[in-house]
Design a protein around this motif. Structure first.
Motif, PDB file in Angstrom:
ATOM      1  N   LEU A  97       0.887  -1.193   0.015  1.00 43.55           N
ATOM      2  CA  LEU A  97      -0.041  -0.047   0.156  1.00 43.55           C
ATOM      3  C   LEU A  97       0.996   1.235   0.074  1.00 43.55           C
ATOM      4  O   LEU A  97       1.276   1.719   0.923  1.00 43.55           O
ATOM      5  CB  LEU A  97      -1.101  -0.133   1.425  1.00 43.55           C
ATOM      6  N   ASN A  98       1.396   1.542  -1.234  1.00 47.33           N
ATOM      7  CA  ASN A  98       2.415   2.514  -1.211  1.00 47.33           C
ATOM      8  C   ASN A  98       2.185   3.938  -2.081  1.00 47.33           C
ATOM      9  O   ASN A  98       2.743   4.705  -2.120  1.00 47.33           O
ATOM     10  CB  ASN A  98       3.542   1.866  -1.927  1.00 47.33           C
ATOM     11  N   VAL A  99       0.953   4.104  -2.342  1.00 46.35           N
ATOM     12  CA  VAL A  99       0.295   5.369  -2.945  1.00 46.35           C
ATOM     13  C   VAL A  99      -0.726   5.913  -2.315  1.00 46.35           C
ATOM     14  O   VAL A  99      -1.659   5.233  -1.737  1.00 46.35           O
ATOM     15  CB  VAL A  99       0.073   5.228  -4.436  1.00 46.35           C
ATOM     16  N   LYS A 100      -0.955   7.171  -2.114  1.00 50.28           N
ATOM     17  CA  LYS A 100      -2.054   7.751  -1.338  1.00 50.28           C
ATOM     18  C   LYS A 100      -2.924   8.161  -2.305  1.00 50.28           C
ATOM     19  O   LYS A 100      -2.770   8.786  -3.412  1.00 50.28           O
ATOM     20  CB  LYS A 100      -1.488   9.063  -0.796  1.00 50.28           C
ATOM     21  N   ILE A 101      -4.452   7.990  -2.209  1.00 48.59           N
ATOM     22  CA  ILE A 101      -5.555   8.238  -2.876  1.00 48.59           C
ATOM     23  C   ILE A 101      -6.321   8.905  -2.107  1.00 48.59           C
ATOM     24  O   ILE A 101      -6.420   8.773  -0.972  1.00 48.59           O
ATOM     25  CB  ILE A 101      -6.218   7.049  -3.726  1.00 48.59           C
ATOM     26  N   GLN A 102      -7.448   9.494  -2.783  1.00 46.58           N
ATOM     27  CA  GLN A 102      -8.314  10.240  -2.219  1.00 46.58           C
ATOM     28  C   GLN A 102      -9.775  10.124  -2.783  1.00 46.58           C
ATOM     29  O   GLN A 102      -9.942  10.164  -4.056  1.00 46.58           O
ATOM     30  CB  GLN A 102      -8.216  11.830  -2.279  1.00 46.58           C
ATOM     31  N   ILE A 103     -10.690   9.622  -2.017  1.00 43.38           N
ATOM     32  CA  ILE A 103     -11.871   9.180  -2.580  1.00 43.38           C
ATOM     33  C   ILE A 103     -12.818  10.270  -2.225  1.00 43.38           C
ATOM     34  O   ILE A 103     -13.028  11.042  -1.176  1.00 43.38           O
ATOM     35  CB  ILE A 103     -12.312   7.972  -1.750  1.00 43.38           C
ATOM     36  N   GLN A 104     -13.397  10.675  -3.332  1.00 41.97           N
ATOM     37  CA  GLN A 104     -14.341  11.906  -3.187  1.00 41.97           C
ATOM     38  C   GLN A 104     -15.951  11.544  -3.481  1.00 41.97           C
ATOM     39  O   GLN A 104     -16.110  10.435  -4.061  1.00 41.97           O
ATOM     40  CB  GLN A 104     -13.919  13.121  -4.361  1.00 41.97           C
ATOM     41  N   CYS A 150      -6.843   7.452   2.076  1.00 44.54           N
ATOM     42  CA  CYS A 150      -6.103   6.213   2.350  1.00 44.54           C
ATOM     43  C   CYS A 150      -4.935   6.030   1.249  1.00 44.54           C
ATOM     44  O   CYS A 150      -4.497   6.479   0.249  1.00 44.54           O
ATOM     45  CB  CYS A 150      -7.135   5.079   2.388  1.00 44.54           C
ATOM     46  N   PHE A 151      -4.174   4.749   1.866  1.00 47.48           N
ATOM     47  CA  PHE A 151      -2.942   4.264   0.785  1.00 47.48           C
ATOM     48  C   PHE A 151      -3.865   3.020   0.103  1.00 47.48           C
ATOM     49  O   PHE A 151      -4.579   2.328   0.637  1.00 47.48           O
ATOM     50  CB  PHE A 151      -1.654   3.979   1.801  1.00 47.48           C
ATOM     51  N   ALA A 152      -2.953   2.955  -0.996  1.00 47.90           N
ATOM     52  CA  ALA A 152      -3.416   1.946  -1.806  1.00 47.90           C
ATOM     53  C   ALA A 152      -2.508   1.118  -2.725  1.00 47.90           C
ATOM     54  O   ALA A 152      -1.440   1.720  -2.883  1.00 47.90           O
ATOM     55  CB  ALA A 152      -4.579   2.392  -3.041  1.00 47.90           C
ATOM     56  N   THR A 153      -2.672   0.141  -3.295  1.00 52.13           N
ATOM     57  CA  THR A 153      -1.768  -0.628  -4.291  1.00 52.13           C
ATOM     58  C   THR A 153      -2.516  -0.321  -5.419  1.00 52.13           C
ATOM     59  O   THR A 153      -3.615  -0.700  -5.871  1.00 52.13           O
ATOM     60  CB  THR A 153      -1.862  -2.010  -3.818  1.00 52.13           C
ATOM     61  N   VAL A 154      -1.652  -0.037  -6.487  1.00 49.03           N
ATOM     62  CA  VAL A 154      -2.252   0.348  -7.964  1.00 49.03           C
ATOM     63  C   VAL A 154      -1.812  -0.654  -8.678  1.00 49.03           C
ATOM     64  O   VAL A 154      -0.617  -1.201  -8.636  1.00 49.03           O
ATOM     65  CB  VAL A 154      -1.554   1.708  -8.240  1.00 49.03           C
TER      66      VAL A 154
END
Length: 110
Positions: free
Chosen positions: A6-13, A35-39
């Motif tokens: 889980l190395n990238v930060k995303i934003q859920i809107q 949160c952090f996510a795996t892409v």
């Protein structure tokens, strides 16, 4: 699920309807959850729409399960990742084990 992935930060809107002081209704996007996510699954294709060639880029985000993401809806939520917006086209609850959720996103065309 391995946490180190889980190395990238995303934003859920979330899409909300706001009423201004004179009664006009307007759709706005507000931060719902970060949160952090795996892409994974970065891919895409090109297709012809109305005589123009446009890129269809799709991507998958795997995030940890929590009560906030349990109620995600493809019509009311979208993802902001590295300055790009992605509509959520599918939500996979990964056999309802309550460990992680996979969100399939499609890049928003402007």
């Amino acid at each position: 699920m391995e946490v180190s992935l889980l190395n990238v930060k995303i934003q859920i809107q979330q899409n909300e309807i706001v009423v201004d002081e004179i009664g006009n209704h307007k759709n706005t996007w507000k931060e719902y959850y970060s949160c952090f996510a795996t892409v994974s699954g970065e891919g895409g294709s090109e297709k012809s729409v109305a005589g123009l060639i446009v890129e269809d880029s799709d991507i998958s985000f795997t995030i940890r399960y929590c009560k906030a993401v349990e109620k995600l809806d493809t019509t009311k939520h979208r993802i902001l990742f590295m300055g790009e917006l992605y509509n959520i086209v599918a939500i996979d609850h990964m056999n309802f084990k309550k460990k992680c959720i996979k969100l399939k996103g499609e890049k928003v065309r402007n």
